[in-house]
Design a protein around this motif. Structure first.
Motif, mmCIF file in Angstrom:
data_model
loop_
_atom_site.group_PDB
_atom_site.id
_atom_site.type_symbol
_atom_site.label_atom_id
_atom_site.label_comp_id
_atom_site.label_asym_id
_atom_site.label_seq_id
_atom_site.Cartn_x
_atom_site.Cartn_y
_atom_site.Cartn_z
ATOM 1 N N SER A 45 33.408 42.740 41.154
ATOM 2 C CA SER A 45 33.221 42.163 42.488
ATOM 3 C C SER A 45 34.344 41.216 42.891
ATOM 4 C CB SER A 45 31.889 41.414 42.545
ATOM 5 O OG SER A 45 31.807 40.469 41.482
ATOM 6 N N ALA A 46 35.428 41.178 42.130
ATOM 7 C CA ALA A 46 36.539 40.272 42.460
ATOM 8 C C ALA A 46 37.152 40.639 43.806
ATOM 9 C CB ALA A 46 37.600 40.319 41.363
ATOM 10 N N ARG A 47 37.232 39.675 44.688
ATOM 11 C CA ARG A 47 37.780 39.910 46.029
ATOM 12 C C ARG A 47 39.261 40.315 45.995
ATOM 13 N NH1 ARG A 47 36.249 38.173 51.272
ATOM 14 N NH2 ARG A 47 34.399 37.189 50.365
ATOM 15 N N PRO A 48 40.114 39.664 45.190
ATOM 16 C CA PRO A 48 41.535 40.049 45.179
ATOM 17 C C PRO A 48 41.761 41.510 44.785
ATOM 18 C CG PRO A 48 41.247 37.894 44.167
ATOM 19 C CD PRO A 48 39.878 38.455 44.363
ATOM 20 N N ARG A 49 40.989 42.005 43.829
ATOM 21 C CA ARG A 49 41.155 43.412 43.421
ATOM 22 C C ARG A 49 40.791 44.344 44.586
ATOM 23 N NH1 ARG A 49 41.284 46.600 38.699
ATOM 24 N NH2 ARG A 49 41.290 44.733 37.418
ATOM 25 N N PHE A 50 39.719 44.020 45.289
ATOM 26 C CA PHE A 50 39.327 44.825 46.445
ATOM 27 C C PHE A 50 40.443 44.833 47.483
ATOM 28 C CE2 PHE A 50 37.636 45.199 50.724
ATOM 29 C CZ PHE A 50 36.768 46.277 50.645
ATOM 30 N N ASP A 51 40.986 43.645 47.770
ATOM 31 C CA ASP A 51 42.068 43.552 48.761
ATOM 32 C C ASP A 51 43.278 44.378 48.343
ATOM 33 O OD1 ASP A 51 40.375 41.796 50.037
ATOM 34 O OD2 ASP A 51 41.551 40.000 49.613
ATOM 35 N N ASP A 52 43.641 44.293 47.051
ATOM 36 C CA ASP A 52 44.822 45.008 46.558
ATOM 37 C C ASP A 52 44.631 46.525 46.625
ATOM 38 O OD1 ASP A 52 46.063 42.622 46.052
ATOM 39 O OD2 ASP A 52 45.636 42.624 43.896
ATOM 40 N N GLU A 53 43.439 46.982 46.224
ATOM 41 C CA GLU A 53 43.207 48.424 46.150
ATOM 42 C C GLU A 53 43.048 49.069 47.521
ATOM 43 O OE1 GLU A 53 43.360 50.365 43.492
ATOM 44 O OE2 GLU A 53 43.796 48.679 42.164
ATOM 45 N N THR A 54 42.469 48.330 48.481
ATOM 46 C CA THR A 54 42.236 48.909 49.807
ATOM 47 C C THR A 54 43.362 48.619 50.783
ATOM 48 O OG1 THR A 54 41.046 46.941 50.590
ATOM 49 C CG2 THR A 54 39.732 48.675 49.521
ATOM 50 N N GLY A 55 44.128 47.555 50.518
ATOM 51 C CA GLY A 55 45.134 47.133 51.480
ATOM 52 C C GLY A 55 44.520 46.456 52.688
ATOM 53 N N ILE A 56 43.270 46.030 52.545
ATOM 54 C CA ILE A 56 42.534 45.374 53.623
ATOM 55 C C ILE A 56 41.993 44.044 53.108
ATOM 56 C CG2 ILE A 56 40.602 45.559 55.249
ATOM 57 C CD1 ILE A 56 40.693 48.601 54.817
ATOM 58 N N GLU A 57 42.071 43.019 53.918
ATOM 59 C CA GLU A 57 41.491 41.737 53.539
ATOM 60 C C GLU A 57 39.971 41.822 53.677
ATOM 61 O OE1 GLU A 57 43.042 39.034 52.401
ATOM 62 O OE2 GLU A 57 45.043 39.919 52.545
ATOM 63 N N ALA A 58 39.280 41.568 52.590
ATOM 64 C CA ALA A 58 37.821 41.621 52.640
ATOM 65 C C ALA A 58 37.255 40.643 53.666
ATOM 66 C CB ALA A 58 37.239 41.326 51.257
ATOM 67 N N SER A 59 37.984 39.559 53.903
ATOM 68 C CA SER A 59 37.532 38.559 54.865
ATOM 69 C C SER A 59 37.495 39.101 56.296
ATOM 70 C CB SER A 59 38.429 37.323 54.813
ATOM 71 O OG SER A 59 39.787 37.673 55.021
ATOM 72 N N ASP A 60 38.154 40.237 56.543
ATOM 73 C CA ASP A 60 38.149 40.851 57.871
ATOM 74 C C ASP A 60 36.984 41.829 58.047
ATOM 75 O OD1 ASP A 60 40.453 39.501 58.616
ATOM 76 O OD2 ASP A 60 41.790 41.108 57.935
ATOM 77 N N LEU A 61 36.190 42.011 56.995
ATOM 78 C CA LEU A 61 35.116 42.991 57.024
ATOM 79 C C LEU A 61 33.757 42.328 56.862
ATOM 80 C CD1 LEU A 61 36.706 45.619 54.588
ATOM 81 C CD2 LEU A 61 36.822 45.625 57.089
#
Length: 285
Positions: A45-61
């Protein structure tokens, strides 16, 4: 795909201890691994890994938008990893509106599920969160309970739906087609060599008994406590004084009232009985 092996648990059930062991086993060094530099099983559930893998800032979703992308993140990780990938996870095994599993069945090789007597979980979780035990018991009985789910807060992890303690256990162990190896926290304490060796065999890792014994020795609770006292532990909750606190079973007998025990048994008796935490006549063990 090489596949992901999930190190899954309701919080405070032993997965961090296993991650330390796994890091010591894989690193095979002449001294214990630094608990602040664990190279095994980052949390899913790490936010940085999600951001890196998707190329999208989780904070925008929104959290629901993030959930729809999470299976794709795990698919991508499994596709690009050349060997088995271990990932810590506190999410229950849940499904999206389209019927797909949040954690991607396609990316999953298997899971090790860590289970601990919920009577002891309540005590440890209260300490972890800096709350009273009644609050911890209420959380464990709340089907809508989640971590990092408050929209007004910016957490370093994504939302994680835990459900109740019982529903969390059953979500993993009853998931269709999911291969799960169960590790009881109590067995990790009383029969470490047998229990940890069984887990290593399940993963398919090739290690001899000498290597496993050394990794266990380097992962003893007193070693982890000494490291935390010396340099702290970055995964410690801000609400708790110490992450590696006692590392034993049965503390509930000293900390819980009769009413608190009865409430936990009422909420979780069926699953407790299934895993040896409750006798046939309803006595807490």
């Amino acid at each position: 795909m090489s596949g992901i092996i999930w190190l899954a648990s309701y919080p405070k059930s032993g997965s961090t201890w296993f991650r330390v062991f796994l890091s010591n086993l894989l690193r095979d060094a002449d001294e214990p691994v630094d608990i602040n530099s664990l190279n095994a099983a980052p949390i899913s559930s790490a936010r940085p890994r999600f951001d890196d893998e998707t190329g999208i800032e989780a904070s925008d979703l929104t959290p629901d938008e993030i959930d729809r992308l999470r299976p794709l993140v795990y698919d991508q990780l499994a596709e690009t990893c050349k060997e088995t990938l271990f990932m810590k996870v506190h999410d229950a095994w849940t499904y999206l509106p389209d019927g797909k599993s949040l954690l991607s069945s396609a990316a999953t090789q298997g899971a090790i599920y860590f289970i601990r007597n919920p009577l002891d979980v309540a005590v440890s979780y209260a300490h972890h969160n800096g709350t009273d035990i009644d609050r911890a018991i209420a959380c464990m009985g709340d089907r809508n309970y989640m971590l990092c789910g408050k929209p007004e807060r910016f957490d370093n992890q994504l939302r994680q739906k835990l459900l109740t303690w019982s529903a969390h256990v059953e979500s993993w162990l009853n998931a269709p087609g999911l291969d799960v190896y169960v590790m009881r926290y109590e067995d990790m304490l009383t029969s470490p060599l047998e229990t940890f060796s069984g887990a290593v065999a399940y993963t398919g890792l090739s290690f001899d008994l000498t290597g496993i014994e050394k990794a266990l020795r380097f992962s003893e609770f007193k070693t982890l406590q000494a490291q935390e006292i010396e340099k702290g532990f970055k995964e410690k909750s801000p609400s708790q004084n110490r992450f590696f606190r006692l590392g034993r079973a049965g503390e509930w007998r000293e900390r819980l009232t009769v009413e608190q025990v009865d409430r936990i048994v009422s909420d979780h008796g069926e699953v407790m009985r299934r895993f040896g935490y409750l006798s046939a006549n309803g006595e807490a063990l």
